[in-house]
Enzyme design. Structure first.
Site, mmCIF file in Angstrom:
data_model
loop_
_atom_site.group_PDB
_atom_site.id
_atom_site.type_symbol
_atom_site.label_atom_id
_atom_site.label_comp_id
_atom_site.label_asym_id
_atom_site.label_seq_id
_atom_site.Cartn_x
_atom_site.Cartn_y
_atom_site.Cartn_z
ATOM 1 N N LYS A 39 0.829 -1.208 0.000
ATOM 2 C CA LYS A 39 0.000 0.000 0.000
ATOM 3 C C LYS A 39 0.870 1.267 0.000
ATOM 4 C CE LYS A 39 -1.980 -0.926 3.897
ATOM 5 N NZ LYS A 39 -2.873 -0.778 5.056
ATOM 6 N N ARG A 137 -14.209 -1.241 10.937
ATOM 7 C CA ARG A 137 -13.825 -0.444 9.771
ATOM 8 C C ARG A 137 -14.639 -0.929 8.577
ATOM 9 N NH1 ARG A 137 -7.473 0.185 8.528
ATOM 10 N NH2 ARG A 137 -7.702 -2.034 8.056
ATOM 11 N N HIS A 166 -8.776 -8.178 10.397
ATOM 12 C CA HIS A 166 -7.617 -7.332 10.674
ATOM 13 C C HIS A 166 -7.501 -7.090 12.169
ATOM 14 C CE1 HIS A 166 -4.368 -4.698 9.562
ATOM 15 N NE2 HIS A 166 -4.862 -3.737 10.315
ATOM 16 N N ARG A 222 0.275 -11.185 6.629
ATOM 17 C CA ARG A 222 0.246 -9.977 5.806
ATOM 18 C C ARG A 222 1.143 -8.885 6.412
ATOM 19 N NH1 ARG A 222 -5.305 -10.487 6.898
ATOM 20 N NH2 ARG A 222 -5.212 -8.450 7.907
ATOM 21 N N TYR A 266 11.181 30.758 9.477
ATOM 22 C CA TYR A 266 9.872 31.377 9.689
ATOM 23 C C TYR A 266 9.505 31.463 11.163
ATOM 24 C CZ TYR A 266 8.794 30.739 4.697
ATOM 25 O OH TYR A 266 8.794 30.788 3.328
ATOM 26 N N CYS A 313 10.875 24.360 6.452
ATOM 27 C CA CYS A 313 10.157 25.068 5.392
ATOM 28 C C CYS A 313 9.616 24.063 4.371
ATOM 29 C CB CYS A 313 11.082 26.069 4.705
ATOM 30 S SG CYS A 313 11.986 27.145 5.829
ATOM 31 N N MET A 314 8.928 24.558 3.370
ATOM 32 C CA MET A 314 8.369 23.666 2.357
ATOM 33 C C MET A 314 9.458 22.914 1.605
ATOM 34 S SD MET A 314 5.797 24.480 -0.837
ATOM 35 C CE MET A 314 4.455 25.017 0.235
ATOM 36 N N ASP A 315 10.581 23.582 1.326
ATOM 37 C CA ASP A 315 11.610 23.005 0.474
ATOM 38 C C ASP A 315 12.993 22.950 1.114
ATOM 39 O OD1 ASP A 315 9.653 23.162 -1.729
ATOM 40 O OD2 ASP A 315 10.064 25.305 -1.616
#
Length: 375
Positions: A39, A137, A166, A222, A266, A313-315
Site C-alpha cells: 500500500k 472499519r 484485521h 500480511r 519562519y 520550510c516547504m523546500d
C-alpha cells in the site's frame, strides 16, 4: 536534448537486498506463505520496483489498498496474485475482474455486485471475505456473518479464495483484544466447516501479529511495515531480524555563520545564544518531511548528529553545526539511515515528530527521486 531530471541532491535509496532478506526472515519465522503489503507506494519505497523484486523472490501474494494500485502493478507486468484490501464501489468491480485482481468482499450487497459484474463479463471473480472481529472499519461482523458466508459459498460467479480479518492492537505484545479477535475469527470460519465446504485461505496476522502472536499466523500472514525493516510500534518486540530498507539522504547546499541572537527561519522560533555555523538542506514538508521536526529532529553530517533549528520550510530546513562544527557545501546529510558509526531510524524520526513510522514512510512523496541498490 533536455537534461535528465536526476540532479536533485535529495534522494531515497532503497536496499533491495535488505528487502529480500526481510521477506526470507519473516517467511522462516512464520512458516506459512507471505502476502507482502505494498500500500501507499510500498510504504514510500516505490510500488512497482518493490513488487518486481518481491515477485522475483517468489513472494506468494501481494496486497494493495486500492484498485488503481493493482492496475498499476498489472500494467507493469506483475503476474503474482494481488489482493485489493480496501472497500470497493460497484463501479470498480468490472475493472478489478478484468485486471485479474482479487477482491475484498465486505458485505452481502458487495457480494451481489461482484456476482453481477462477473456474470456480465462471463468470468469468475476471485474473492476474499472480510470479517469484522473488532476493528469496526469494513467487513461483516463475526456475530452475524453466517448468511454472508453461506451466500459466498453458494455463489456461481465468485471463487472463494480467502477469508480474513484485521487485528486492531497486535502491535502491543500484551494486547488482550487480539485473543478475542482470533476467537471471533475462528467462530466465523466455523460456518464454512459446518457447511462442509473446503476452507479457504485464512489470513489474520499483520506486522504486529507476525512479531507477537503465533496463533494468528494461520494459512498466510500480511506484513506491511515489518517487511521494510521498521517496527510497527515502540512497544513491539524485535522477534524477527529485519533490516531497514530505506535511507533518506541529501546534501548541504549553503553554509553561513549566524550571529548570536539572529533568528533562523519562519516565525523566528529559534536563535543562537552565540555565533554559530548553520547549513541549509534542500528538503522540506513539500517532500513529506514533517514540519513537526522544527527545532526537534537531528540529522547526520560527517558522522555526527546535529539538530534541526528553526521551522522546517516547504523546500528547505536549517541545521546547527555549533560554533566549531565543520561542513561544506555538497557534504552528505543523512536524515534516515546510517553514516559512519551513527544512525537515524524511521522510528527515531517518528518519535521526534510525535507520530508513527507508517506516516513518516508513506508521506515521502514522488518529488523525491528513488534509487535502488542490490538485487
Amino acid at each position: 536534448m533536455s537534461e535528465p531530471m536526476t540532479q536533485r541532491p535529495t534522494r531515497i535509496v532503497v536496499d533491495l537486498d535488505a528487502l529480500a532478506g526481510n521477506l526470507r526472515a519473516i517467511h522462516a519465522h512464520v512458516g506459512v506463505p507471505v502476502m507482502a503489503i505494498l500500500k501507499a507506494n510500498a510504504y514510500g519505497h516505490g510500488l512497482v520496483p518493490v513488487a518486481r523484486h518481491l515477485q522475483a523472490q517468489g513472494v506468494a501474494q501481494l496486497g494493495v489498498a486500492f484498485l488503481e494500485e493493482g492496475v498499476q502493478l498489472r500494467r507493469a507486468g506483475i503476474t503474482v496474485p494481488v489482493l485489493v484490501l480496501g472497500g470497493i464501489l460497484g463501479r470498480q468491480v468490472a475493472q478489478l475482474i478484468q485486471h485479474d485482481l482479487e477482491i475484498t468482499v465486505s458485505s452481502l450487497d458487495k457480494l451481489r455486485k461482484v456476482e453481477a459484474a462477473a456474470e456480465q463479463l462471463g468470468r469468475k471473480a476471485v474473492i476474499h471475505l472480510k470479517i469484522d472481529t473488532g476493528m469496526e472499519r469494513i467487513g461483516v461482523h463475526s456475530y452475524s456473518c453466517a448468511p454472508f458466508i453461506e451466500a459466498a459459498l453458494a455463489s456461481k460467479w465468485c471463487l472463494l479464495k480467502g477469508i480474513y480479518s484485521h487485528l486492531a492492537c497486535a502491535d502491543d505484545p500484551h494486547s488482550l483484544l487480539t485473543a478475542l479477535q482470533l476467537e471471533r475469527f475462528h467462530d466465523a470460519c466455523a460456518h464454512i466447516e459446518n457447511a462442509g465446504a473446503p476452507m479457504p485461505l485464512r489470513h489474520l496476522a499483520n506486522s504486529g501479529g507476525v512479531l507477537h502472536f503465533p496463533e494468528t499466523w494461520l494459512d498466510m500472514v500480511r506484513p506491511g511495515i515489518l517487511l521494510y525493516g521498521v517496527m510497527p510500534d515502540p512497544a513491539a518486540r524485535r522477534s524477527v531480524d529485519v533490516q531497514p530498507a530505506l535511507s533518506l539522504l541529501s546534501q548541504a547546499v549553503y553554509f553561513k555563520v549566524v550571529k548570536a541572537g539572529n533568528a533562523v527561519s519562519y516565525g523566528a522560533t529559534w536563535a543562537p545564544a552565540r555565533d554559530t555555523r548553520i547549513v541549509t538542506v534542500p528538503l522540506g514538508y513539500g517532500d513529506g518531511y514533517p514540519r513537526a521536526l522544527s527545532n526537534r529532529g537531528d540529522v547526520l553530517i560527517r558522522g555526527l548528529r546535529h539538530p534541526i533549528v528553526g521551522r522546517v520550510c516547504m523546500d528547505q530546513f536549517m541545521v546547527d553545526l555549533g560554533p566549531d562544527g565543520t561542513a561544506y557545501v555538497e557534504d552528505d546529510v543523512v536524515l534516515i539511515g546510517r553514516q559512519g558509526n551513527a544512525a537515524i531510524s524511521v522510528e527515531d524520526v517518528a518519535l521526534w515528530a510525535g507520530t508513527i513510522g507508517y506516516e513518516i514512510l508513506t508521506r515521502l512523496n514522488e518529488r523525491i527521486p528513488r534509487e535502488y541498490v542490490g538485487g
